[in-house]
Structure formats: C-alpha cells, structure tokens
Design an enzyme around this catalytic site. Structure first.
Site, mmCIF file in Angstrom:
data_model
loop_
_atom_site.group_PDB
_atom_site.id
_atom_site.type_symbol
_atom_site.label_atom_id
_atom_site.label_comp_id
_atom_site.label_asym_id
_atom_site.label_seq_id
_atom_site.Cartn_x
_atom_site.Cartn_y
_atom_site.Cartn_z
ATOM 1 N N SER A 19 0.712 -1.143 -0.051
ATOM 2 C CA SER A 19 -0.029 -0.059 -0.033
ATOM 3 C C SER A 19 0.957 1.278 -0.102
ATOM 4 O O SER A 19 1.981 1.328 0.680
ATOM 5 C CB SER A 19 -0.929 0.143 1.277
ATOM 6 O OG SER A 19 -1.398 1.175 1.329
ATOM 7 N N SER A 20 0.416 2.246 -0.828
ATOM 8 C CA SER A 20 1.171 3.530 -0.682
ATOM 9 C C SER A 20 1.332 4.287 0.669
ATOM 10 O O SER A 20 2.036 5.437 0.904
ATOM 11 C CB SER A 20 0.602 4.543 -1.823
ATOM 12 O OG SER A 20 -0.724 4.849 -1.488
ATOM 13 N N CYS A 21 0.289 3.618 1.550
ATOM 14 C CA CYS A 21 0.323 4.253 3.051
ATOM 15 C C CYS A 21 1.870 3.783 3.661
ATOM 16 O O CYS A 21 2.196 4.502 4.730
ATOM 17 C CB CYS A 21 -0.547 3.954 3.941
ATOM 18 S SG CYS A 21 -0.667 1.991 4.279
ATOM 19 N N TYR A 34 -1.028 -0.653 10.398
ATOM 20 C CA TYR A 34 -1.263 -1.201 9.216
ATOM 21 C C TYR A 34 0.010 -0.849 8.156
ATOM 22 O O TYR A 34 0.639 -1.826 7.359
ATOM 23 C CB TYR A 34 -2.499 -0.514 8.392
ATOM 24 C CG TYR A 34 -2.616 -1.195 7.011
ATOM 25 C CD1 TYR A 34 -3.407 -2.352 6.878
ATOM 26 C CD2 TYR A 34 -2.475 -0.438 5.732
ATOM 27 C CE1 TYR A 34 -3.655 -3.026 5.632
ATOM 28 C CE2 TYR A 34 -2.592 -0.859 4.356
ATOM 29 C CZ TYR A 34 -3.257 -2.253 4.409
ATOM 30 O OH TYR A 34 -3.576 -2.681 3.136
ATOM 31 N N LYS A 37 3.001 -3.494 6.492
ATOM 32 C CA LYS A 37 3.234 -3.655 4.977
ATOM 33 C C LYS A 37 4.815 -3.502 4.810
ATOM 34 O O LYS A 37 5.163 -4.028 3.699
ATOM 35 C CB LYS A 37 2.474 -2.703 4.218
ATOM 36 C CG LYS A 37 0.819 -3.000 4.404
ATOM 37 C CD LYS A 37 0.530 -4.201 3.570
ATOM 38 C CE LYS A 37 -0.819 -4.623 3.538
ATOM 39 N NZ LYS A 37 -1.027 -5.840 3.003
ATOM 40 N N HIS A 95 -14.321 3.842 0.850
ATOM 41 C CA HIS A 95 -13.368 4.971 0.462
ATOM 42 C C HIS A 95 -14.070 5.973 -0.233
ATOM 43 O O HIS A 95 -15.400 5.985 -0.487
ATOM 44 C CB HIS A 95 -12.399 4.416 -0.097
ATOM 45 C CG HIS A 95 -11.314 3.485 0.577
ATOM 46 N ND1 HIS A 95 -11.316 1.955 0.329
ATOM 47 C CD2 HIS A 95 -10.138 3.810 1.537
ATOM 48 C CE1 HIS A 95 -10.420 1.547 1.237
ATOM 49 N NE2 HIS A 95 -10.084 2.436 1.808
#
Length: 312
Positions: A107-109, A136, A140, A180
């Site tokens: 994920s880009s988070c 989270y 990742k 979202h």
C-alpha cells in the site's frame, strides 16, 4: 515460466481478489483462492501445509485486515499484528517450500506522510508515517523488506512487492462505515438525486488531490506481471501517475449519475493529506499503463452499484 501455471491467491473474497479471479480467462492459469474456513492465514502450520500440498508456481498475497481511518485509529493492534502475522506466515511458508515466485501486494500508506510527491519507491522508511494508519503501514513495510531480504540472501527466490494507488470499482464497499471516497460519493450523490436534494456538501475546499485507479486495471497488471516477472522491479508503484481534485471527482460522478444540483463546501471539516500521488517511472519502464479512464471507470462502478449493491 511453465506453460501451466498454478497460482495461490490470498484475499480472493476482497475487491482486489475478486477482480483478479474474474479477470483470469487464460486456460493455462489455475488460481486457488481458499476462503477463511479452508485456511486460516494466521496459523503458520496451516499455511505451510497448504502450500506443501498444492505446490503453487506463484503466490499472490492480496489478503489482509483493511479499514477506514476510524477503524485504524480504534484498532491499531489488530491492524499491525494481524497483517504482520498473515504476511510473515505466507512469505516464510513459501520460502520453506521453495516457492520461487511471490507477489506481495502492499500500500502507498508505507510512504512517509511528509514525502514529496510523486512518491518514489525508494522513499520507504525515509520519514515518519501517517499516524492514523501507522499500524497497518508498519506491517506492510515489514513484509516488503522481508521480500527484499529473502532475495538478497538467495537469488533463487523472486519475492517482489506491488504498491497500488487508491482503487475503486466492482466489488468495492459502499457502506458509509467502510467505504473509501469514490464509492462513498457515488452513494451520496445517488441518494441526493433520489431524494430530490438540490445541494451536496463537500468537506473542505475540494482542492486536495487523489489518485484512484479502476480495480480491473490492477488485475490486468497482475497478469502482466506474472508473464514478465523476471523483468519486474523489486518494488513497483502501480497507478495512473496523475491525479484529480476532490471537486473533479464529485463533478464527474454527478455527471455519470445525472445529478444537476449544486455543490457547497464545508470549510470546517478536515481534508486529510493534500496529495498522495505515486511516481510511475518504473511502471512505464516495465511497459504497463492503465486502460480505464475516470469517466468510463465511474460508469462501470455506478452500474455495479445499481445492479448489485443498491437493492441488497
């Protein structure tokens, strides 16, 4: 690659997993997508034994505990531990069974909250994370690094990470608690039209920018990656490489739905990060681009919402 490929897909019941399963029309590719009753991904022995028995050529890891901001804030322990355990179990059980190819969906988070846009793959661990979903993101990051370490120790393994931008599309969640932005706005504007409302409120000034890719395009990328896996970079962003303002999303969704009212802005509401745009340099070099433009993707998503979700 062998002519017949067996893929073990986790998360087959989620939006990404369902799009991957639906997209596969290749008779030479068999996808195994066991549900939670068939295999508990938090149980290492269960994962190890499943992989040992099935002997997949590829593992695509798309499973995990996901949720919105409020969920992440309320349950950081679950978001860290469950995602960490699942990722670690799959990667290490695959390694122990000598599975050569592993696609880890991240994920880009993972990128630092203050990172300069567009976000490049080498920015991981170069700054503080967004605190609202830090648990989270940490899980990742660990699985992404673990894949790198395994490859570094033994070049037999090709364990690589795909970092998608925000997604929307078929099989998305439209409930207010879990959705979202795109599905939430589709539901909001559809209900406003149905109720005869003349105005819709947008949080903030609507100038924050977001990158949303149609989920079927990610499925297309996954099969492209499987066919060209040796050439794929270790970590690769997958997205559009361009973004739109929140206002643009609202206006385009209104056009698709046929809502002709006005928009007003509530400047007292939070807007989140101003921008989170992926750098697509490596993606272009790899030879892949998304196929679905925004209006087309929104029309397909709205059609799915009307036929499959709205009357459930």
């Amino acid at each position: 690659m062998p002519q017949q490929i067996k893929i073990f897909l986790t998360g087959g019941n989620g939006m990404v997993g369902k799009n991957i399963l639906e997209y596969n029309t290749n008779p030479n590719i068999t996808i195994l997508a066991p549900n939670r009753k068939e295999i508990n991904l938090e149980d290492y022995n269960a994962v190890f034994n499943y992989i040992k028995q099935q002997k997949p050529d590829f593992i695509i890891h798309a499973a995990g505990l996901v949720g919105g901001i409020q969920d992440n804030i309320a349950r950081p322990v679950d978001f860290l531990i469950k995602n960490l355990d699942i990722g670690r179990n799959l990667i290490m059980a695959a390694k122990s069974n000598r599975v050569k190819n592993f696609i880890n969906l991240s994920s880009s988070c993972m990128y630092p909250r203050e990172a300069k846009n567009p976000l490049q793959e080498d920015l991981i661990l170069k700054g503080e994370l967004e605190p609202t979903n830090e648990g989270y993101a940490l899980a990742k990051i660990v699985t992404t690094r673990l894949c790198e370490y395994i490859n570094k120790e033994d070049d037999y393994f090709q364990y690589k990470t795909v970092i998608p931008c925000n997604l929307y599309g078929k099989y998305d969640k439209f409930s207010p608690e879990h959705s979202h932005m795109v599905p939430a706005v589709i539901k909001k504007i559809d209900e406003a039209k149905l109720n005869g409302n003349s105005t819709i409120t947008i949080w903030g000034n609507g100038e924050a920018r977001r990158e949303f890719m149609y989920a079927k395009d990610l499925a297309d990328f996954i099969f492209y990656a499987v066919s060209n896996f040796t050439a794929m970079p270790q970590n690769i962003n997958v997205g559009l490489g361009y973004d739109f303002t929140i206002n643009h999303y609202y206006k385009t969704i209104a056009k698709v739905i046929g809502f002709e009212g006005q928009f007003e802005h509530d400047l007292s509401k939070p807007v989140g990060m101003y921008q989170k745009l992926i750098d697509d340099t490596k993606l272009k070099a790899f030879g892949w681009t998304a196929k679905t433009d925004l209006e087309q993707g929104l029309q397909l998503t709205y059609s799915y919402y009307k036929t499959e979700v709205k009357h459930d």
